[in-house]
Design an enzyme around this catalytic site. Structure first.
Site, PDB file in Angstrom:
ATOM      1  N   ARG D 271     -53.125  -7.608 -13.946  1.00  0.00           N
ATOM      2  CA  ARG D 271     -52.821  -9.033 -13.974  1.00  0.00           C
ATOM      3  C   ARG D 271     -51.330  -9.144 -14.265  1.00  0.00           C
ATOM      4  NH1 ARG D 271     -54.726 -11.282 -19.140  1.00  0.00           N
ATOM      5  NH2 ARG D 271     -52.507 -11.336 -19.552  1.00  0.00           N
ATOM      6  N   HIS D 275     -52.534 -14.656 -18.577  1.00  0.00           N
ATOM      7  CA  HIS D 275     -53.976 -14.867 -18.384  1.00  0.00           C
ATOM      8  C   HIS D 275     -54.213 -16.216 -17.705  1.00  0.00           C
ATOM      9  CE1 HIS D 275     -58.209 -15.373 -19.091  1.00  0.00           C
ATOM     10  NE2 HIS D 275     -57.965 -16.443 -19.800  1.00  0.00           N
ATOM     11  N   TYR D 284     -48.861  -9.729 -26.716  1.00  0.00           N
ATOM     12  CA  TYR D 284     -49.781  -8.593 -26.823  1.00  0.00           C
ATOM     13  C   TYR D 284     -49.481  -7.421 -25.888  1.00  0.00           C
ATOM     14  CZ  TYR D 284     -51.956 -11.343 -23.054  1.00  0.00           C
ATOM     15  OH  TYR D 284     -52.182 -12.064 -21.917  1.00  0.00           O
TER      16      TYR D 284
HETATM   17  C1  LIG Z   1     -68.906 -16.103 -22.150  1.00  0.00           C
HETATM   18  C2  LIG Z   1     -67.446 -16.352 -22.217  1.00  0.00           C
HETATM   19  N1  LIG Z   1     -66.772 -16.017 -23.319  1.00  0.00           N
HETATM   20  C3  LIG Z   1     -65.447 -16.269 -23.434  1.00  0.00           C
HETATM   21  C4  LIG Z   1     -64.754 -16.854 -22.418  1.00  0.00           C
HETATM   22  C5  LIG Z   1     -63.251 -17.168 -22.561  1.00  0.00           C
HETATM   23  N2  LIG Z   1     -62.473 -16.320 -21.626  1.00  0.00           N
HETATM   24  C6  LIG Z   1     -62.083 -16.780 -20.429  1.00  0.00           C
HETATM   25  S1  LIG Z   1     -61.355 -15.577 -19.507  1.00  0.00           S
HETATM   26  C7  LIG Z   1     -61.508 -14.438 -20.734  1.00  0.00           C
HETATM   27  C8  LIG Z   1     -61.053 -13.034 -20.493  1.00  0.00           C
HETATM   28  C9  LIG Z   1     -61.723 -12.453 -19.265  1.00  0.00           C
HETATM   29  O1  LIG Z   1     -61.340 -11.116 -19.065  1.00  0.00           O
HETATM   30  P1  LIG Z   1     -61.787 -10.348 -17.754  1.00  0.00           P
HETATM   31  O2  LIG Z   1     -63.277 -10.405 -17.623  1.00  0.00           O
HETATM   32  O3  LIG Z   1     -61.176  -9.003 -17.815  1.00  0.00           O
HETATM   33  O4  LIG Z   1     -61.214 -11.196 -16.547  1.00  0.00           O
HETATM   34  P2  LIG Z   1     -59.658 -11.504 -16.282  1.00  0.00           P
HETATM   35  O5  LIG Z   1     -59.297 -12.691 -17.101  1.00  0.00           O
HETATM   36  O6  LIG Z   1     -58.901 -10.294 -16.643  1.00  0.00           O
HETATM   37  O7  LIG Z   1     -59.600 -11.816 -14.819  1.00  0.00           O
HETATM   38  C10 LIG Z   1     -62.114 -15.015 -21.850  1.00  0.00           C
HETATM   39  C11 LIG Z   1     -62.389 -14.305 -23.114  1.00  0.00           C
HETATM   40  C12 LIG Z   1     -65.489 -17.200 -21.283  1.00  0.00           C
HETATM   41  N3  LIG Z   1     -64.910 -17.799 -20.233  1.00  0.00           N
HETATM   42  N4  LIG Z   1     -66.820 -16.935 -21.203  1.00  0.00           N
END
Ligand SMILES: Cc1ncc(C[n+]2csc(CCOP(=O)(O)OP(=O)(O)O)c2C)c(N)n1
Ligand SMILES: Cc1ncc(C[n+]2csc(CCOP(=O)(O)OP(=O)(O)O)c2C)c(N)n1
Ligand SMILES: [Mg+2]
Ligand SMILES: [Mg+2]
Lengths: 376, 330, 330, 376
Positions: D271, D275, D284
């Protein structure tokens, strides 16, 4: 699904009780060699005694003394082997069929009876040293695996493992079934266990069935293979061989306690009885299958092994008598169990006073008193 | 079929089973999913015989994972199926709660109407069977509070037969609560004609002094209480809610406007419950008609107790009559 | 510390942070767990600096799995810790719902008192921040209905500071709902002395004509409504519920007995909600004192809408005043 | 955690764009050889166009036009490669950062904008053929993996796959992240997918981060290795190499469609941006790390490769111009977006009439009218 005779299987005793280690069992033999005759007799005794209790409980249910009984029949070797590999300081998180585990660690069988009679949800107090750090049963399948992992995290954070002193180091062992393995919580428990390197053994009793659903519905490939995906070593063991179950559990627990991180074990076993006393297994499985597993009965196997090693009739008779006495004692005490006060319903919902509890307990007492008054 | 031959007496569970069979026969994309529902026919035998009749692609013995069951049911609905999920016992619906609440309930709205969500979730619920923990609960408040869900609970074999078919026909997700204490209750089922629409409440007994309202297994208890009250000179009207979300207030308000007094009975803990909502709404809408506040007789606000205490926990005829007396004493 | 120096003005989020720090400093088994709470300090920065101060064994950036977080928090509590869990947003608490409902809430009872469950679950909740789906919900009814949980929601920085410490000190599980709209609200915090116990409701404004009751971010809105009403000649009393389970009815009933009229305001959908319970209970206990029914102003019974509609969805001063007018018109 | 240069990696183009297949890539080369020049140019164009859109959306958020924007910056190759391997009849289940996937399948970028602007929860209609069977975003991480599996079950039950006719066979592909991989739902989706042998590809974009949490917190061992535990083949691919991403996705989808059961892919990517627009990655991660990944930029890599194959300046200029025009168009249309009627809040909660919706919609209309009246 793991075929019951997967080449990865660790087995020491063949189904007929002869000492015939599989290639995978070789590295565990020193652990078995270290067992004394007394140890072996204890394993046998544990299994026989708890089977007698288990049968007694089934009878008690039939007689209307219990709401339900989930028999541990057939799974004695997996349970005794693993629990005899634990140390006193270890913590055990059973699922709900681990009567052998619980009683071997010191839980009074009447406490399990009380749960199944509808007198208690928990049955025993895991913080009471008499219960050997055996946590209570959890009926929501898989959810306790996370509690075990959390407990293990606590051990890591408090320096209760990997101290360098094996007599102090602690571990957790968590029991779950082939059906429960499909639950998301089991996955999350493995994720957290590996991230925090908990001193933990995931002990899966694959008894081939989740009520009427065969393990093939949960997985087309061996369940123990899941562990590798988390970076966790795993072992497949013949769960009807108490020596093999002991040895693989002992190694895994020792390693976990010493700080090597979590481990997984899949014990191939069989639920020889019904799922619970409410169940009718003839609806979903063949008697051929049941008979083929009866050939691998864990107790008969150990009996033959001990007999071949020279154990005496007197020993076997004494064990049978002890088992009968144990079961009898449970029956007598079950029949003597009393009822429950309404107030117990309100007493422990919260640890601190709560207005709804106070009001509702008072209301109930007054309401019940009004009938007593009417009858007087 | 003529009216005469279309009425049969059968137990609640068999009526449900017949309703499921009728729905499956009339639409080959109706499909049943759950733990032990196929070969075993379900722990309450409601689906007995259906896998043999319709095959194992229509009646699925799924892996043991409730979130997985509901989550894949959603995907199946997206692919044009009408899945009917069985949750084995009330207390085991919670692993699926996220899929039900954040997904199933919201997907039609999230799709701005482009996608329907015809999923039925059958849940045997409530007490009276002396079972161990998690097997006697009444989780209806969680679902009734959730926008996007419909929540119903039949209390008679005839309603079981028709309401399951109407729930399956509904394009919206329906939480279908089966009062397990009533599975063995026999009653007449008219297979020719439905008496009421899915979301109507039903006057189960006429009366003039106090209105008794409730749902599920409590309806029987209310009727027993009404019979006893009558013998003591009090005339109770009994309303079977049938639909917990939405609630059909018409018959209730009409009754309360006549009686001026009302008691609601439910097995669930009373705090923030369906009974709270009905009480608040009835008091709001029939404020000047009420001669006493709407009283609630509920399970206590404790986890469902060990079976030996269920008789104390569960509202019974006496507790209902005690509330009737209090209502009359205002 | 003397009273004079112990009062500081700070935003709600900082007060919470200070409360967490105080709890962590006084008991080394208080431990924070959640997604992005460590290095990042949480998406609302409530835990900012705490990992640097207390280390990564006291402030855990966990794997991304809410059931796992709450489930392991339970295990940690069994091992003698006092875990404080952060759920990132209201809508993401549901994957943990089974652990909260069937486990956390029931474990002390299941253990017949032998085991305490001092776990706090912090949830930023409610709307007003214009965010995407699942980021603006008010799930309190689900928790308030569940026996075994305590549910609280501070609405001022001072309450944030004290209530988080009291929640952590509680031997029972506490669902700690943080009205995210108020994170930036500044107010005086008296770090020397707590004003009220954790489960007390609070008279936020005195008045004589109508009692306004609510919780979380709505308390501010109620106070604004009361100010406006005053300019129009109506005197409103405002009660901040603070504790949603148990509810401290004393001040509310006392107020209603004086005013005879009451309006409850909440962001959550109104059906089977905390507002339903308060309305039903107040009408039951103050039946003869009421001159009009308790009226409820709630979020509509729909999923929280896209942000551009949150202004319509969320109860505001006008909607509260409309209800006040209706109450007065009875 | 998978090291970015794991020996199991399938990579065709080195970071500098030279054609240098890894040993694991050998078996995929025929699929790449089969690509025409036009295909290669399309891949490049897709990536450049959507990156321009993504940057534009980030600007729009900064200008207050959007509530939030989660950039797909850096993940273009993983997304284009996989989506260009799908067939028109396939169904795609994105997570929430798959702007490249969605728009390449035909979703109007303005529909994604509408979601992030707070005008819609779903954005587009997956049943409208214009959207290429692209399902809507799911913000509750991991929960959509079960929907994809259920959809795949429907394909199996309706005979929509494994018909023997590759032109008719259908598959599903589901996207999720390294963070989401920890969710129990992902496990259950894999359990059901393997039990029902769904025609399904689990496509994990390991972009190294879940907001501020590094993938090492989710797993200490490679995530793609989890698939084996369910009996599912898996492939690790350089997700910044569009050719490799295409080839591994193509093979997995073809096999799944033909009835071989589900497959898993882990695409190692990064990424490159924040975020979301609410995030500050400097809190971080190091700029060293960011720079090292900037060296592996998927677009620069493909640019160098095409350039070396002889693509003209005119081609690159034309793509850049098309991208700019695309992004401009989004900006213009974003600025023209209107508001929402209150009634839309009530219109689709249920498909059939519901008394609370009727009452509350009527109340809202009357209430709003009362203000209009007051102002008149
Ligand atoms: C069940 C749930 N918990 C927390 C969140 C908050 N949240 C949104 S994106 C994210 C990180 C996601 O990481 P990843 O699965 O690696 O996807 P990326 O953002 O890297 O595309 C979090 C913690 C959420 N959307 N859903
Ligand atoms: C979450 C949940 N779902 C369903 C049940 C009902 N149930 C009790 S035991 C059982 C089968 C368990 O199978 P397995 O995990 O293999 O354990 P075994 O019974 O074979 O010991 C089921 C479905 C439950 N207890 N919990
Ligand atoms: Mg089993
Ligand atoms: Mg990621």
């Amino acid at each position: 699904m793991t075929p019951p005779d997967d080449p990865a299987l660790v087995r020491v005793l063949a189904a007929d009780g002869t000492f015939a280690p599989t290639p995978e069992a070789e590295r565990f033999l020193p652990l078995i060699d270290a067992l004394t005759d007394t140890d072996l007799e204890t394993f046998y005794r544990d299994m026989v005694v708890v089977r007698a209790f288990d049968r007694q409980a089934t009878h008690l249910q039939r007689q209307g003394q219990l709401a339900l009984w989930p028999p541990s029949l057939g799974q004695e070797a997996a349970q005794v082997g693993s629990v005899r590999a634990t140390r006193p300081q270890d913590h055990l998180f059973p699922s709900y069929r681990e009567h052998v585990v619980a009683t071997t660690r010191g839980v009074d069988p009447i406490d399990i009876i009380r749960v199944m009679r509808g007198l208690s949800h928990g049955g025993w107090d895991p913080t009471d040293p008499a219960n050997g750090n055996t946590h209570i049963y959890t009926l929501v399948l898989g959810s306790h695996t996370l509690h075990a992992t959390g407990y293990g995290m606590g051990m890591v954070f408090d320096g209760r493992c990997a101290t360098g002193d094996p007599n102090r180091d602690e571990a957790v062992i968590v029991y779950y079934g082939d059906g429960a393995s499909s639950q998301g919580d089991v996955h999350e428990a493995m994720v957290f266990a590996n991230t925090y390197q908990t001193p933990q053994v995931f002990f899966l009793q694959n008894n081939q069935w989740a009520i009427s659903v065969p393990v093939a519905t949960q997985s087309r490939s061996p369940l123990h293979a899941r562990a590798a995906g988390y970076g966790m070593p795993s072992t497949l063991v013949d769960g009807n061989d108490v020596l093999a179950s002991y040895a693989v559990s002992k190694l895994a627990l020792d390693e976990a306690r010493a700080g090597a991180g979590p481990r997984a074990i899949e014990a191939m076993t069989y639920r020889m009885g019904a799922h619970t006393t409410s169940d009718d297994p003839t609806k979903y499985r063949t008697s051929d299958e049941e008979q083929s597993w009866a050939q691998r009965d864990p107790i008969a196997r150990m009996h033959a092994y001990l007999r071949a090693r020279g154990a005496s009739d007197a020993f076997f008779d004494e064990v049978d008598a002890a088992a009968a006495a144990y079961a009898d004692d449970v029956r007598v005490r079950t029949n003597a169990l009393g009822g429950l006060e309404a107030s117990t319903m309100f007493a422990h919902v919260y640890s601190e006073p709560h207005p709804l509890m106070v009001e509702q307990e008072r209301w109930t007492a007054e309401y019940e008193a009004s009938f007593a008054g009417g009858a007087a | 079929m003529t009216g005469a031959t279309s009425v049969q007496t059968m137990p609640f569970a068999k009526a449900l089973s017949a309703g499921l069979r009728a729905a499956m026969a009339s639409d080959d994309h109706v499909l049943l999913m759950g733990e032990d529902i196929g070969k075993l026919g379900g722990v309450f035998r409601v689906t007995e015989g259906l896998q043999a009749e319709f095959g194992d692609r229509r009646v699925l013995d799924t892996p043991l994972a409730e979130s997985g069951i509901v989550g894949t049911a959603i995907g199946l609905a997206m692919a044009g199926f009408r899945p009917v999920v069985e949750i084995q016992f009330d207390g085991f619906v919670f692993p699926a709660f996220d899929q039900i609440t954040t997904q199933l309930a919201k997907l039609t709205n999230r799709h701005e109407g482009a996608l329907q969500m015809p999923v039925v979730i059958r849940i045997p619920y409530g007490g009276h069977i002396g079972a161990v923990e998690h097997h006697q609960e009444s989780p209806e408040a969680y679902f009734a509070h959730t926008p996007g869900l419909r929540v119903v609970s039949p209390s008679t074999p005839n309603d079981a037969y028709w309401m399951i078919q109407d729930a399956i026909a509904s394009p919206d997700p329906v939480i279908f609560l089966e009062p397990k204490a009533k599975y063995w209750l026999k009653g007449e089922v008219d297979t020719a004609e439905r008496a009421l629409p899915l979301h109507a409440s039903r006057i189960a007994r006429r009366g003039t002094d106090v209105t008794l309202v409730g749902h599920g297994a409590m309806v029987t208890t209310l009727l027993q209480a009404a019979a006893l009250a009558e013998s003591e000179g009090t005339s109770c009207e009994v309303v079977d809610l049938r639909s917990l979300s939405p609630i059909d207030y018409g018959p209730i308000l009409d009754s309360v406007r006549r009686t001026g007094r009302m008691v609601y009975a439910q097995e669930a803990p009373g705090n923030v419950s369906v009974g709270s909502e009905v009480a608040a709404t009835v008091m709001e809408r029939a404020f000047f008609a009420l001669e006493s506040p709407v009283l609630r007789v509920s399970g206590f606000d404790v986890p469902f107790p060990p079976a030996k205490l269920e008789g104390t926990y569960l509202p019974d005829v006496d507790r209902i009559l005690e509330a009737v007396d209090r209502a009359l004493a205002y």
